[in-house]
Design an enzyme around this catalytic site. Sequence first.
Site, PDB file in Angstrom:
ATOM      1  N   MET A  29       0.839  -1.202   0.000  1.00  0.00           N
ATOM      2  CA  MET A  29       0.000   0.000   0.000  1.00  0.00           C
ATOM      3  C   MET A  29       0.877   1.257   0.000  1.00  0.00           C
ATOM      4  O   MET A  29       0.417   2.348   0.345  1.00  0.00           O
ATOM      5  CB  MET A  29      -0.943  -0.014   1.205  1.00  0.00           C
ATOM      6  CG  MET A  29      -1.889  -1.222   1.140  1.00  0.00           C
ATOM      7  SD  MET A  29      -3.401  -1.026   2.063  1.00  0.00           S
ATOM      8  CE  MET A  29      -2.746  -0.914   3.705  1.00  0.00           C
ATOM      9  N   GLY A  35      10.906  -3.015   5.606  1.00  0.00           N
ATOM     10  CA  GLY A  35      10.120  -4.258   5.605  1.00  0.00           C
ATOM     11  C   GLY A  35       9.692  -4.611   4.195  1.00  0.00           C
ATOM     12  O   GLY A  35       9.908  -5.729   3.716  1.00  0.00           O
ATOM     13  N   HIS A  36       9.077  -3.634   3.510  1.00  0.00           N
ATOM     14  CA  HIS A  36       8.670  -3.862   2.115  1.00  0.00           C
ATOM     15  C   HIS A  36       9.891  -4.213   1.256  1.00  0.00           C
ATOM     16  O   HIS A  36       9.846  -5.115   0.418  1.00  0.00           O
ATOM     17  CB  HIS A  36       8.049  -2.592   1.517  1.00  0.00           C
ATOM     18  CG  HIS A  36       6.795  -2.132   2.183  1.00  0.00           C
ATOM     19  ND1 HIS A  36       6.716  -0.944   2.880  1.00  0.00           N
ATOM     20  CD2 HIS A  36       5.555  -2.682   2.247  1.00  0.00           C
ATOM     21  CE1 HIS A  36       5.498  -0.781   3.333  1.00  0.00           C
ATOM     22  NE2 HIS A  36       4.771  -1.810   2.976  1.00  0.00           N
ATOM     23  N   GLN A  60     -10.506  -2.759   2.106  1.00  0.00           N
ATOM     24  CA  GLN A  60     -10.006  -3.454   3.296  1.00  0.00           C
ATOM     25  C   GLN A  60      -9.935  -2.545   4.522  1.00  0.00           C
ATOM     26  O   GLN A  60      -9.512  -2.969   5.586  1.00  0.00           O
ATOM     27  CB  GLN A  60      -8.657  -4.122   3.037  1.00  0.00           C
ATOM     28  CG  GLN A  60      -7.484  -3.181   2.919  1.00  0.00           C
ATOM     29  CD  GLN A  60      -6.248  -3.938   2.463  1.00  0.00           C
ATOM     30  OE1 GLN A  60      -6.187  -4.460   1.354  1.00  0.00           O
ATOM     31  NE2 GLN A  60      -5.250  -4.019   3.328  1.00  0.00           N
ATOM     32  N   GLY A 147       4.714 -10.378   4.266  1.00  0.00           N
ATOM     33  CA  GLY A 147       5.432 -10.253   5.531  1.00  0.00           C
ATOM     34  C   GLY A 147       4.763 -11.038   6.644  1.00  0.00           C
ATOM     35  O   GLY A 147       3.525 -11.091   6.731  1.00  0.00           O
ATOM     36  N   ASP A 150       2.148  -9.402   9.197  1.00  0.00           N
ATOM     37  CA  ASP A 150       0.699  -9.555   9.052  1.00  0.00           C
ATOM     38  C   ASP A 150       0.408 -11.049   8.972  1.00  0.00           C
ATOM     39  O   ASP A 150       0.090 -11.585   7.909  1.00  0.00           O
ATOM     40  CB  ASP A 150       0.222  -8.803   7.807  1.00  0.00           C
ATOM     41  CG  ASP A 150       0.513  -7.315   7.923  1.00  0.00           C
ATOM     42  OD1 ASP A 150      -0.229  -6.634   8.631  1.00  0.00           O
ATOM     43  OD2 ASP A 150       1.514  -6.847   7.342  1.00  0.00           O
ATOM     44  N   GLN A 153      -2.949 -12.455   7.799  1.00  0.00           N
ATOM     45  CA  GLN A 153      -3.048 -12.203   6.349  1.00  0.00           C
ATOM     46  C   GLN A 153      -2.271 -13.260   5.558  1.00  0.00           C
ATOM     47  O   GLN A 153      -2.765 -13.809   4.571  1.00  0.00           O
ATOM     48  CB  GLN A 153      -2.508 -10.819   6.045  1.00  0.00           C
ATOM     49  CG  GLN A 153      -2.232 -10.543   4.582  1.00  0.00           C
ATOM     50  CD  GLN A 153      -1.879  -9.085   4.328  1.00  0.00           C
ATOM     51  OE1 GLN A 153      -2.745  -8.239   4.320  1.00  0.00           O
ATOM     52  NE2 GLN A 153      -0.611  -8.785   4.146  1.00  0.00           N
TER      53      GLN A 153
HETATM   54  P1  AMP Z   1       1.385  -3.034   3.465  1.00  0.00           P
HETATM   55  O1  AMP Z   1       1.951  -2.006   2.556  1.00  0.00           O
HETATM   56  O2  AMP Z   1       1.328  -2.619   4.897  1.00  0.00           O
HETATM   57  O3  AMP Z   1       0.087  -3.615   2.946  1.00  0.00           O
HETATM   58  O4  AMP Z   1       2.423  -4.240   3.440  1.00  0.00           O
HETATM   59  C1  AMP Z   1       2.803  -4.850   2.245  1.00  0.00           C
HETATM   60  C2  AMP Z   1       3.564  -6.109   2.580  1.00  0.00           C
HETATM   61  O5  AMP Z   1       4.730  -5.772   3.346  1.00  0.00           O
HETATM   62  C3  AMP Z   1       2.747  -7.087   3.423  1.00  0.00           C
HETATM   63  O6  AMP Z   1       2.998  -8.410   2.984  1.00  0.00           O
HETATM   64  C4  AMP Z   1       3.290  -6.867   4.805  1.00  0.00           C
HETATM   65  O7  AMP Z   1       3.157  -7.991   5.661  1.00  0.00           O
HETATM   66  C5  AMP Z   1       4.764  -6.581   4.505  1.00  0.00           C
HETATM   67  N1  AMP Z   1       5.387  -5.884   5.626  1.00  0.00           N
HETATM   68  C6  AMP Z   1       4.932  -4.773   6.249  1.00  0.00           C
HETATM   69  N2  AMP Z   1       5.747  -4.430   7.266  1.00  0.00           N
HETATM   70  C7  AMP Z   1       6.740  -5.355   7.286  1.00  0.00           C
HETATM   71  C8  AMP Z   1       7.882  -5.563   8.115  1.00  0.00           C
HETATM   72  N3  AMP Z   1       8.174  -4.747   9.125  1.00  0.00           N
HETATM   73  N4  AMP Z   1       8.677  -6.616   7.846  1.00  0.00           N
HETATM   74  C9  AMP Z   1       8.384  -7.464   6.819  1.00  0.00           C
HETATM   75  N5  AMP Z   1       7.328  -7.326   6.003  1.00  0.00           N
HETATM   76  C10 AMP Z   1       6.506  -6.288   6.240  1.00  0.00           C
END
Ligand code: AMP
Length: 278
Positions: A29, A35-36, A60, A147, A150, A153
Amino acid sequence: MYIFTSKTDLQQHLATFSDEKSIGFIPTMGALHQGHLQLIKESKKQCNTTVCSIFVNPTQFNNSTDLANYPNTLKADLEKLEKLACDIVYIPTIDDLYAKGEKAKEYDFGTLTTSMEGEFRPGHFNGMATIIEKFFNIVNPTIAFFGQKDLQQLYIVKALVKQMQSPILIEGVATVREESGLAKSSRNKLLSESAKEEASLIYNCLQYCKKNKEKGVVELKSYIQQQFLKQKNFTLEYAEFVALKTMLPIKDWEEDNKNAVSISAYHSGVRLIDNIIL
Ligand code: AMP
């Protein structure tokens, strides 16, 4: 780096690839952080082509303020992706993915959606699965990276590909953290420095559970609740101990590495989640 804003253009581009070429896909998003980027790096290691999507999926979000406040840092995101040599970025508009007035599809993921995020964010997983199914049909990746932060998820997406009877592999990637232990999150951008320091309480509680596993579920849950009661601007939404397989609450530990402790808490109005597998 190719940037597409329409699924037709993206699909035309992907159609030129030979079947042997593996595609790694990372849906996000935006407001990208380490992390991403770790997911992108994993995909680069394992796949010939890496596709990252940036789309804040309205179906969502069960809370309109949360959606309105969601950070947007597109220019910086693209720079980060370019630096990592991400091959393709897909930045669709809502109209590219949803028909006018289209709502989330209704899924049945059994017990996986009844607790934690499923309980406290009604409709969240239907919205998430709706968009992920659309993305999977458009991109048709070999491996999709998610990740472990989540956690629910991740398990629901694994169930989704089974329901879709799709060969897409789902790979979980370990949570990337700040030095304080706080899980990296796009929402951390909404926190002050001192709030971020205080927010590491979530990680400290998870580590406490790891080090004191023998105290048992009931005592550890009560420990976490007490820690949050001492906080001024930090409110616990849930501390849930679940069986990984079912995501259902447990009173006693299952086998090692088959349990998760998940915490959701609001710091100065910002919702943070994290978990540990024990
Ligand atoms: P989001 O942009 O929050 O929807 O996250 C996109 C992807 O990045 C999802 O698969 C998350 O689980 C993963 N993600 C978010 N934060 C982290 C993190 N700190 N470490 C690893 N993966 C992450």
